[in-house]
Scaffold this active site. Sequence first.
Site, PDB file in Angstrom:
ATOM      1  N   ASP A   1       0.848  -1.208   0.000  1.00  0.00           N
ATOM      2  CA  ASP A   1       0.000   0.000   0.000  1.00  0.00           C
ATOM      3  C   ASP A   1       0.876   1.248   0.000  1.00  0.00           C
ATOM      4  O   ASP A   1       2.016   1.209   0.462  1.00  0.00           O
ATOM      5  CB  ASP A   1      -0.838   0.089   1.288  1.00  0.00           C
ATOM      6  CG  ASP A   1      -1.709  -1.115   1.492  1.00  0.00           C
ATOM      7  OD1 ASP A   1      -2.083  -1.751   0.501  1.00  0.00           O
ATOM      8  OD2 ASP A   1      -2.001  -1.401   2.667  1.00  0.00           O
TER       9      ASP A   1
HETATM   10  N1  URA Z   1      -1.011  -5.995   3.989  1.00  0.00           N
HETATM   11  C1  URA Z   1      -1.492  -4.745   3.984  1.00  0.00           C
HETATM   12  O1  URA Z   1      -2.486  -4.464   4.620  1.00  0.00           O
HETATM   13  N2  URA Z   1      -0.842  -3.816   3.266  1.00  0.00           N
HETATM   14  C2  URA Z   1       0.270  -4.063   2.555  1.00  0.00           C
HETATM   15  O2  URA Z   1       0.812  -3.170   1.921  1.00  0.00           O
HETATM   16  C3  URA Z   1       0.758  -5.378   2.575  1.00  0.00           C
HETATM   17  C4  URA Z   1       0.099  -6.316   3.289  1.00  0.00           C
END
Ligand code: URA
Length: 242
Positions: free
Chosen positions: A105
């Site tokens: 993310d």
């Molecule tokens: N899980 C998440 O919530 N975000 C990420 O970026 C990777 C794994």
Amino acid sequence: MEERLQKIISRAGIASRRKAEEMIAAGRVTVDGTVVREPGTKADAASVRIAVDGKLLPREEQRVYFLLNKPKGYVSTAADERGRRTVLDLIPVKKTRIYPVGRLDQNTEGLLLLTNDGTLTQALLHPRFLVHKTYRAKVAGDLTPEALKKLRGGVELADGRTAPAEVRVYGTTDKGLNEVEVTLHEGRNRQVRRMFEAVGCDVRSLKRTRFAQLTLDGVKRGAYRPLTKAEVRELYRLVEKI
Ligand code: URA
């Protein structure tokens, strides 16, 4: 990266792997001009010339592999229509197009692989191979024994129940957040954040510290390094049955 000849031939669209094996046994395949009949012979498609019936396979692009320590604030898509900074802004590779192996993310930091090797990328992301990824999260909310049991055993999310995960609380911050290490064997969109939401908690910061055998050791935030040949070989070994 060395691979079996039949795999390279089938990737070039000449024949199935099995047919390619027959072609090799029949002496129809050459590597740098020499006939190769030995089953299981390996070659690096980017550095030798392979021919079938005297016709050269198109030269494959040199494969490149990078490990990035992604900072927050970068998206991990290759191009962002909203003009946000992408992880590719951090790796100035000119000659080839590289892509992230999965996503982190925008507000997640940590270990992200990037490569132009589509075969390896697909395999690493395939749930069948159970490549493990470890995250460190700072989490607000009450992590009760029941919540931990659920997180470990599987929680119900909108896209189905999560597979068993390793979850370890290893501290508390001075602001009272739980410091938790989570190891997953699957990689759904926003999975860690959604798992904690499902047990009434809120992830305030998230960092991936490990992907398969790879860690962030020696790679500062925002920096990257190429993988060594041995590291690439090890990743291939994990997903050998592709
Ligand atoms: N899980 C998440 O919530 N975000 C990420 O970026 C990777 C794994």
